[in-house]
Write a protein that holds these residues in place. Sequence first.
Motif, mmCIF file in Angstrom:
data_model
loop_
_atom_site.group_PDB
_atom_site.id
_atom_site.type_symbol
_atom_site.label_atom_id
_atom_site.label_comp_id
_atom_site.label_asym_id
_atom_site.label_seq_id
_atom_site.Cartn_x
_atom_site.Cartn_y
_atom_site.Cartn_z
ATOM 1 N N GLY A 373 22.395 -3.443 -0.784
ATOM 2 C CA GLY A 373 23.764 -3.450 -0.238
ATOM 3 C C GLY A 373 23.908 -4.603 0.778
ATOM 4 N N ASP A 374 25.008 -4.787 1.155
ATOM 5 C CA ASP A 374 25.340 -5.703 2.303
ATOM 6 C C ASP A 374 24.781 -5.538 3.761
ATOM 7 N N THR A 485 30.550 -14.037 -3.482
ATOM 8 C CA THR A 485 31.931 -13.497 -3.892
ATOM 9 C C THR A 485 31.655 -13.047 -5.277
ATOM 10 N N LYS A 486 32.380 -12.172 -5.730
ATOM 11 C CA LYS A 486 32.662 -12.021 -7.404
ATOM 12 C C LYS A 486 34.093 -12.095 -7.828
ATOM 13 N N THR A 488 37.289 -10.946 -9.474
ATOM 14 C CA THR A 488 37.945 -9.532 -9.481
ATOM 15 C C THR A 488 39.360 -9.550 -9.892
ATOM 16 N N THR A 493 36.404 -11.417 -4.618
ATOM 17 C CA THR A 493 36.027 -10.112 -3.588
ATOM 18 C C THR A 493 34.929 -10.636 -2.991
ATOM 19 N N LEU A 494 34.615 -10.482 -1.659
ATOM 20 C CA LEU A 494 33.521 -10.668 -0.995
ATOM 21 C C LEU A 494 32.592 -9.671 -1.233
ATOM 22 N N THR A 495 31.382 -9.990 -1.608
ATOM 23 C CA THR A 495 30.204 -8.903 -1.877
ATOM 24 C C THR A 495 29.253 -8.933 -0.865
ATOM 25 N N HIS A 496 29.014 -9.971 -0.093
ATOM 26 C CA HIS A 496 28.329 -10.125 1.123
ATOM 27 C C HIS A 496 28.514 -10.983 1.956
ATOM 28 N N THR A 510 32.747 -7.242 3.694
ATOM 29 C CA THR A 510 32.746 -6.828 2.129
ATOM 30 C C THR A 510 33.650 -6.113 1.825
ATOM 31 N N ASP A 511 34.276 -6.419 0.376
ATOM 32 C CA ASP A 511 35.254 -6.146 -0.269
ATOM 33 C C ASP A 511 36.661 -6.472 0.060
ATOM 34 N N LYS A 513 39.532 -9.281 -0.176
ATOM 35 C CA LYS A 513 40.022 -10.069 -1.402
ATOM 36 C C LYS A 513 40.704 -11.394 -1.035
#
Length: 596
Positions: A373-374, A485-486, A488, A493-496, A510-511, A513
């Motif tokens: 994870g982050d 990001t990914k 959504t 959305t920031l993932t890291h 993280t998370d 948007k």
Amino acid sequence: MKKLLALSILAACSAPAFADVNYALNISQPEHHLGDVNVEFPKTAQSYLDVKLPAWRTGRYEILNLANGVRYFKASDDEGNALKWEKIDHSTWRVHLNEPTEVNIDYQVYANELGKRARHIDDSHAFIDASGFFMFSESFRQEPVTVELNVPKAWRSVSGMENYKNKHSFKASDYNVLVDSPIETGVNELRTFEVDGREYELVVWGEGNYDIELMLTDLKKLVATGNVIWDSYPYERYVFMVHATSGAGGATEHLNSTIIQRPRDRFAKREDYLAFISTAAHEFIHTWNVKAYRPKGLAPYDYTNINYSKLLWIAEGSTSYFEDHLLVRSGIQTTDEFFKNFSKTINRHLTTPGREVQSASETSFDKWINQGGDHARNYGTNIYLEGSLLSMALDIDLLENSQGKISYRDVHKALYKQHKLPAGFTEQDVLAILKQLSGRDYSAWWQANVSSPASLDFDELLAKVGLSFELPEKAKATPSLDAFTKNTGELLTLTHVHRDGAAWQGGLTTDDKLVAINKKHVGKNLIASLETFKAGDKVTVDFIRRDALMSTELVLSEDFDKPKKVVANKNATAEQKALFKAWMGVAHPNNVKKDD
């Protein structure tokens, strides 16, 4: 003489009986992922017998709680009478005994965890790792074992263990061998081959876009490379098990075999195939590094508790490092393909902020609790990545100071020769071998690079073997948030969020948007949204957190649209080229003729 004979008879009568532990697995409801297990333990005079199911399996340094699939536990004596029992911890059942007797254990196992590579049953096959199926007792852990399977008629059973009574039964010298010798049974493809007098099997379950003949061709080349590092082979027969799956991926090394899982449509492309054959090389190397010699703390295995070691970076990272060496030397992989993979490894290291925080020794010890994870990326690293690069740095240092005569391969050759199981090796053992081989004390190097977060100069290291680490000619500077990001829905959305990077300094996490940058909607393409800016620009970022619209200011950092890559130095000296040859076992690319 009579007195001695009497003592001998008395000793023989008082010695514990040598008897098998017999396991049987009945798979009559495969579509429901169920199997019924029976275990026959030899006669014992103990007041109770503790039987256990491992809490983890070898090759995966994580507590898996495998006992959660056990139901309908029963215990009986040698006449079929029920015995009283109680569960005393998460994976131990205590069976109480009133008199000496054999102990029979029956229970059902729910096996629907394919990706953990411990237990899986469905209507087409079963993958049987003993850690997920077969209970053991410390009292009989060293006794011989047998396994008998009752499976559908169309199924074929394959294992690194020897067959026992028939094609669906196997035997092993003790539970330690059983737990490290998985069984693949079901509808599968099987190929056999022989290399240098040793027997091999390739068994593939599942349909996919793999080319089994290409697999065979390259596996034959691969298994012939063991003598590149070691003086001998620790087996006479070895099984490659392959799962072409949906939704599961990974691999695990075993004593006499390996299990490799890949998505069924990820074999045909060259990049996908190289990932498969690299995994096969990794697990093959483990036959020595981990299965023939391994760090103290992992020897002997404690199947119900965490097995701590500060040397997992050698067990796993060095194994990863040697993959490319065997593939290049065997001709399976080209030097260009090696450079591409090597570049990814270095770039991944450089974009992992945790490399500045956690040492290889620390990440080895913490492997059991590292959940990824982050946070882990920002404050930790992993045994594969750091171990691979430390192995490379140590290898090049040894080669340079010996004019190519001594390498890191010699370290592992010595570990295999001097520290074969059952005893595990220590940090001091590795340092002693380094001094034996080189005549130099590596204690300071170890403190700076293993006990402390390593700071590797890749330009300096690669230059010694005639390589460079540089940006591609057409690489362009680009502005960056220093975040991944990914998609959504309509928002990214920031993932890291890279520690101390642009987004981090701006308070993003993280998370979050992303909604807009300077009031312009971000959409699904962050790169496109940033292309009108340059590094150093201050921007306003609107984002959603906890379902509320928020805003922050940050300064964009600099990145490049193409990562750095490892390339052959066109101006490499003869000395550098010679060291490259000693390092990789093939000629430096600048020494290879076009016709070659």
